[in-house]
Design an enzyme around this catalytic site. Sequence first.
Site, mmCIF file in Angstrom:
data_model
loop_
_atom_site.group_PDB
_atom_site.id
_atom_site.type_symbol
_atom_site.label_atom_id
_atom_site.label_comp_id
_atom_site.label_asym_id
_atom_site.label_seq_id
_atom_site.Cartn_x
_atom_site.Cartn_y
_atom_site.Cartn_z
ATOM 1 N N ARG A 1 0.841 -1.212 0.000
ATOM 2 C CA ARG A 1 0.000 0.000 0.000
ATOM 3 C C ARG A 1 0.873 1.257 0.000
ATOM 4 O O ARG A 1 1.013 1.937 -1.011
ATOM 5 C CB ARG A 1 -0.951 -0.034 1.210
ATOM 6 C CG ARG A 1 -2.083 0.985 1.155
ATOM 7 C CD ARG A 1 -1.712 2.414 1.494
ATOM 8 N NE ARG A 1 -1.131 2.559 2.825
ATOM 9 C CZ ARG A 1 -0.581 3.687 3.253
ATOM 10 N NH1 ARG A 1 -0.528 4.758 2.480
ATOM 11 N NH2 ARG A 1 -0.039 3.756 4.459
ATOM 12 N N HIS B 1 5.678 4.521 12.531
ATOM 13 C CA HIS B 1 5.602 4.463 11.061
ATOM 14 C C HIS B 1 6.607 5.485 10.530
ATOM 15 O O HIS B 1 6.272 6.655 10.345
ATOM 16 C CB HIS B 1 4.165 4.798 10.639
ATOM 17 C CG HIS B 1 3.913 4.813 9.166
ATOM 18 N ND1 HIS B 1 3.281 3.778 8.490
ATOM 19 C CD2 HIS B 1 4.175 5.743 8.210
ATOM 20 C CE1 HIS B 1 3.161 4.085 7.214
ATOM 21 N NE2 HIS B 1 3.692 5.288 7.011
ATOM 22 N N CYS C 1 5.025 9.196 -0.266
ATOM 23 C CA CYS C 1 3.608 9.578 -0.235
ATOM 24 C C CYS C 1 3.331 10.576 -1.357
ATOM 25 O O CYS C 1 4.080 11.528 -1.525
ATOM 26 C CB CYS C 1 3.262 10.197 1.121
ATOM 27 S SG CYS C 1 1.567 10.802 1.199
ATOM 28 N N ASN D 1 9.032 3.979 3.385
ATOM 29 C CA ASN D 1 9.141 3.544 4.775
ATOM 30 C C ASN D 1 10.479 2.854 4.949
ATOM 31 O O ASN D 1 11.070 2.365 4.000
ATOM 32 C CB ASN D 1 8.046 2.522 5.095
ATOM 33 C CG ASN D 1 6.682 3.145 5.082
ATOM 34 O OD1 ASN D 1 6.042 3.215 4.044
ATOM 35 N ND2 ASN D 1 6.236 3.621 6.218
#
Length: 293
Positions: free
Chosen positions: A13, A207, A240, A249
């Site tokens: 994702r 995160h 993002c 990440n």
Amino acid sequence: MADVVEIFEVGPRDGLQNEPVFINALQKIALVDGLAKAGLPRIECASFVSPKWVPQMADGSAVVSGSSRRASELYALVPNERGLQHALISPVQGICLFLAATEGFNRANTNISRTGAIERVKLLIDNFKNNTDGSIALRGYISCVIDCPYDGKVAPSGVAEIAETLFQAGCDEISLGDTIGNGHPDQVDAMLTAVKKRVPSRILAGHYHDTAARALDNIDVSLEHGLRTFDASIAGLGGCPYAPGAKGNVGTEKVFDHLLSRGFSILGDPDRAALARVGDMARSIVGRPLNAI
Ligand code: HMG
Ligand code: MG
């Protein structure tokens, strides 16, 4: 016995959502299945957001339905009531809601004010509770817990306020996003100190995007605060769409090696060689080297 830490996989994702070339559902499913076979207990595999805003995630239903659910729990991200309803008719085991600590990021990411985002999420949680029987987990993300690409430095008290709202509304877990990935351990320390005054550390996850290569240091300070879940992305996939310049990440393989070297054991006992093979698959899917090992 070694202290156990979970790696929550977000590569399919968060990792793929910013890819400019469309990756078909079969490739996404192969990635999710590879991660599941490698032994990761939970995988965020799709989002049910507007395809006008994030075209790469347009095939969320196909990905969730086509992925193996035996080995891992599958999670999906939703921004609004429509996304929630779509996700709930898919075979997901967890729903992820999201909002940001700042005005600018809420507006850029979901076209709503900070206050509006808080109200929308509260309503979504109510609807979630009314439409589910307790068998589906609810995860809430807070973006920009350290700084914001639009509003600059973020006050820890503002993050704590939103975390408390999510906790009181009924989120099972709250994931704290260093969205830009430039956070320093002392900033993470200050943020967690504020959040923990209002929310127990057992429901918090870190995160951390790894733009400045400090994510492992930020994980270390979070471990000291009692956090035992960290989001990571296979091969460090990601970025993002509404956080210009932010990298992926922290890589799953990197977190795995770091935690083991620090004497922790990893929930589900993932197979490191299998993770390396899925990392190769991720690089081949996006067609470029990634920086995560
Ligand atoms: P909007 O434009 O204000 O709202 O977007 P809208 O209701 O006018 O919707 C626009 C169009 O999308 C309409 O289509 C809707 O029907 C459709 P049209 O009528 O023009 O043909 N639409 C949808 N389609 C499918 N599924 C839906 C849906 N909702 C509306 N659920 C909206 C508001 C919230 C929808 C939009 O801003 C959006 O989808 N934003 C999502 C952005 C996003 O996914 N960002 C990345 C995820 S967050 C993240 O990565 C951070 C995180 O990793 C933590 C961290 O690192 O910080 C979690
Ligand atoms: Mg993210």
